[in-house]
Design a protein around this motif. Structure first.
Motif, short mmCIF file in Angstrom:
data_model
loop_
_atom_site.label_atom_id
_atom_site.label_comp_id
_atom_site.label_asym_id
_atom_site.label_seq_id
_atom_site.Cartn_x
_atom_site.Cartn_y
_atom_site.Cartn_z
N ASN A 34 0.89 -1.15 -0.15
CA ASN A 34 -0.01 -0.03 0.06
C ASN A 34 0.78 1.41 0.00
N ALA A 35 2.01 1.13 -0.52
CA ALA A 35 2.77 2.36 -0.86
C ALA A 35 2.37 3.07 -1.88
N GLY A 36 1.88 2.44 -2.69
CA GLY A 36 1.52 3.15 -4.36
C GLY A 36 2.40 2.55 -5.20
N LYS A 37 2.96 1.43 -5.26
CA LYS A 37 3.80 0.89 -6.16
C LYS A 37 2.96 0.76 -7.56
N ASP A 140 5.49 5.36 1.26
CA ASP A 140 4.35 6.11 1.81
C ASP A 140 4.92 7.31 2.79
N SER A 141 5.05 8.36 2.02
CA SER A 141 5.54 9.72 2.86
C SER A 141 4.62 9.81 4.21
N GLU A 143 3.81 7.81 6.11
CA GLU A 143 3.98 6.56 7.22
C GLU A 143 5.58 6.70 7.82
N ASN A 169 6.25 8.91 -1.84
CA ASN A 169 4.77 8.99 -2.49
C ASN A 169 3.84 9.61 -1.61
N LYS A 170 2.79 10.15 -2.02
CA LYS A 170 1.47 10.31 -1.31
C LYS A 170 1.96 11.79 -0.68
N LEU A 173 -1.12 13.92 0.99
CA LEU A 173 -1.68 13.76 2.03
C LEU A 173 -1.26 14.54 2.89
N SER A 176 2.00 13.90 5.08
CA SER A 176 3.24 13.51 4.34
C SER A 176 4.36 14.37 4.86
N SER A 194 3.41 12.31 -6.08
CA SER A 194 2.12 11.97 -5.74
C SER A 194 1.65 11.09 -7.05
#
Length: 213
Positions: A34-37, A140-141, A143, A169-170, A173, A176, A194
């Motif tokens: 769920n990091a956005g790969k 995920d930036s 997290e 990524n992200k 948010l 982030s 993003s």
């Protein structure tokens, strides 16, 4: 004789050029679940080929088999770099079927998904050790990047002497923090983006061409 010599030299140069061409470099997209790969893989593929790599989902471990998009040609500053994108399953130390129950899955489906996800982790590690020429590491930036999995994977990538770019990524948010990621792995360049919104993709492509061209 001069004409024959010139013709022979011309053929030799053409043959040399033909056989010196290298296959596209295989660039693995790695990171935790769920990091956005896949979102990033799809963004790159759509921007340069018009096609997607695979389905995206908020449910963990949507990608449970490595997917490959071949011959993605990225053009930057009048030059082009050709790569094969390998979108890999999210790597984690443990896949618990109960995490899928929170997404309204039946137990049998959750157990099956967790088994497939575990097999996917093994496949991702095989690709990393055997079949990729470079790595895009997606975090995920929003997290905390200081995890056992991230430290382990970055260490393996470094031991393989593979070029690596870290993508924070992200950035769309609220929570982030790109600095938190760059501080976690200061030995590698961190690129904010993003993938969902398409923010900062020009720099993403510049860096891909620079590192993997």
């Amino acid at each position: 004789m001069g004409l024959l010599t010139e013709l022979r030299d011309s053929i030799s140069r053409a043959a040399s050029s033909l056989f010196s061409e290298q296959d596209p470099k295989r660039i693995g997209i790695y990171g935790p679940p769920n990091a956005g790969k896949t979102t990033l893989a799809n963004r790159i593929a759509r921007d340069w080929t018009g096609d997607a790599v695979g389905p995206e989902s908020a449910v963990p471990h949507e990608t449970r088999r490595a997917r490959r998009k071949e011959n993605v040609e990225i053009e930057r500053d009048g030059k082009s770099v050709q790569i094969d994108i390998v979108d890999t399953p999210g790597v984690t130390t443990k896949v618990d079927y109960t995490e899928f129950l929170d997404h309204d899955m039946e137990k049998d489906d959750a157990v099956r998904r967790s088994r497939e996800a575990t097999e996917g982790v093994a496949e991702a590690m095989h690709w990393l050790r055997e079949d990729v020429d470079g790595v895009i590491y997606v975090l995920d930036s929003a997290e905390d990047p200081f995890t056992q999995v991230n430290t382990m994977l970055i260490g393996i990538i470094e031991s393989q002497d593979l070029p690596v770019l870290i993508f924070a990524n992200k950035i769309d948010l609220e929570d982030s923090s790109v600095k938190r990621i760059s501080n976690a792995f200061p030995q590698h360049e961190t690129v904010p983006l993003s993938a969902l919104e398409g923010d900062n993709m020009d720099e993403v492509y510049d860096k891909i061409a620079e590192y993997f061209g």
